[in-house]
Design a protein around this motif. Structure first.
Motif, PDB file in Angstrom:
ATOM      1  N   TYR A  74      17.372  25.827  45.859  1.00 56.19           N
ATOM      2  CA  TYR A  74      16.891  26.097  47.210  1.00 56.19           C
ATOM      3  C   TYR A  74      16.058  27.373  47.251  1.00 56.19           C
ATOM      4  O   TYR A  74      15.017  27.428  47.897  1.00 56.19           O
ATOM      5  CB  TYR A  74      18.075  26.205  48.168  1.00 56.19           C
ATOM      6  CG  TYR A  74      17.684  26.608  49.572  1.00 56.19           C
ATOM      7  CD1 TYR A  74      17.061  25.705  50.415  1.00 56.19           C
ATOM      8  CD2 TYR A  74      17.922  27.891  50.039  1.00 56.19           C
ATOM      9  CE1 TYR A  74      16.685  26.062  51.696  1.00 56.19           C
ATOM     10  CE2 TYR A  74      17.559  28.265  51.315  1.00 56.19           C
ATOM     11  CZ  TYR A  74      16.942  27.351  52.137  1.00 56.19           C
ATOM     12  OH  TYR A  74      16.578  27.711  53.398  1.00 56.19           O
ATOM     13  N   LYS A  75      16.497  28.407  46.542  1.00 54.43           N
ATOM     14  CA  LYS A  75      15.804  29.693  46.578  1.00 54.43           C
ATOM     15  C   LYS A  75      14.522  29.719  45.761  1.00 54.43           C
ATOM     16  O   LYS A  75      13.552  30.347  46.144  1.00 54.43           O
ATOM     17  CB  LYS A  75      16.725  30.811  46.080  1.00 54.43           C
ATOM     18  CG  LYS A  75      17.780  31.201  47.065  1.00 54.43           C
ATOM     19  CD  LYS A  75      17.149  31.856  48.270  1.00 54.43           C
ATOM     20  CE  LYS A  75      18.189  32.315  49.246  1.00 54.43           C
ATOM     21  NZ  LYS A  75      17.618  32.843  50.455  1.00 54.43           N
ATOM     22  N   PHE A  76      14.500  29.041  44.607  1.00 54.11           N
ATOM     23  CA  PHE A  76      13.385  29.221  43.688  1.00 54.11           C
ATOM     24  C   PHE A  76      12.476  28.000  43.533  1.00 54.11           C
ATOM     25  O   PHE A  76      11.310  28.155  43.211  1.00 54.11           O
ATOM     26  CB  PHE A  76      13.909  29.619  42.305  1.00 54.11           C
ATOM     27  CG  PHE A  76      14.631  30.931  42.322  1.00 54.11           C
ATOM     28  CD1 PHE A  76      13.970  32.099  42.643  1.00 54.11           C
ATOM     29  CD2 PHE A  76      15.982  30.994  42.040  1.00 54.11           C
ATOM     30  CE1 PHE A  76      14.639  33.307  42.672  1.00 54.11           C
ATOM     31  CE2 PHE A  76      16.655  32.195  42.059  1.00 54.11           C
ATOM     32  CZ  PHE A  76      15.977  33.352  42.380  1.00 54.11           C
ATOM     33  N   GLN A  77      12.983  26.793  43.734  1.00 55.44           N
ATOM     34  CA  GLN A  77      12.178  25.624  43.436  1.00 55.44           C
ATOM     35  C   GLN A  77      11.606  24.931  44.660  1.00 55.44           C
ATOM     36  O   GLN A  77      10.550  24.325  44.580  1.00 55.44           O
ATOM     37  CB  GLN A  77      12.996  24.616  42.624  1.00 55.44           C
ATOM     38  CG  GLN A  77      13.330  25.138  41.249  1.00 55.44           C
ATOM     39  CD  GLN A  77      14.183  24.173  40.463  1.00 55.44           C
ATOM     40  OE1 GLN A  77      14.674  23.192  41.000  1.00 55.44           O
ATOM     41  NE2 GLN A  77      14.377  24.452  39.195  1.00 55.44           N
ATOM     42  N   GLN A  78      12.291  24.987  45.777  1.00 54.03           N
ATOM     43  CA  GLN A  78      11.815  24.270  46.945  1.00 54.03           C
ATOM     44  C   GLN A  78      10.801  25.109  47.711  1.00 54.03           C
ATOM     45  O   GLN A  78      10.954  26.316  47.838  1.00 54.03           O
ATOM     46  CB  GLN A  78      12.985  23.913  47.862  1.00 54.03           C
ATOM     47  CG  GLN A  78      13.919  22.920  47.238  1.00 54.03           C
ATOM     48  CD  GLN A  78      15.065  22.578  48.163  1.00 54.03           C
ATOM     49  OE1 GLN A  78      15.146  23.073  49.277  1.00 54.03           O
ATOM     50  NE2 GLN A  78      15.951  21.737  47.700  1.00 54.03           N
TER      51      GLN A  78
END
Length: 101
Positions: free
Chosen positions: A82-86
């Motif tokens: 959620y924090k890095f890829q989306q």
């Protein structure tokens, strides 16, 4: 047809799902990597560094173990994705709706 139960069960190590245990092990290795890099530049972190990082590692383990007991779906991996890829915002300009008459 009988299905063996070991196929249905996910892999657990020390009470954590295998994927989350891997991330915990990587964090454990990073603690020593940072210490060794700082020691190579003659910057001694001392024993307090290991005590603080030990408490952080222990706290992370307890949080992950509690979340796995509550059967949350992959707590740490979901948080990291959620924090890095989306993407933070969805681009709606790419979508066009056409009405057929």
């Amino acid at each position: 047809m009988k299905v063996p139960k070991n196929i249905e069960k996910p892999s657990y190590i020390l009470g954590l799902p295998l994927d989350e245990f891997r991330i915990l092990a990587i964090f454990f290795l990073l603690i020593f990597l940072v210490y060794n890099i700082s020691a190579s530049f003659n910057f001694n972190l001392g024993l307090s560094y290991f005590v603080i990082m030990g408490f952080i590692l222990w706290g992370l383990y307890l949080i992950l173990k509690r979340s796995s007991n509550k059967k949350y779906p992959g707590f740490l991996l979901s948080f990291l994705s959620y924090k890095f890829q989306q993407p933070k915002k969805l681009e709606t300009s790419k979508f066009k709706i056409e009405i057929k008459k």
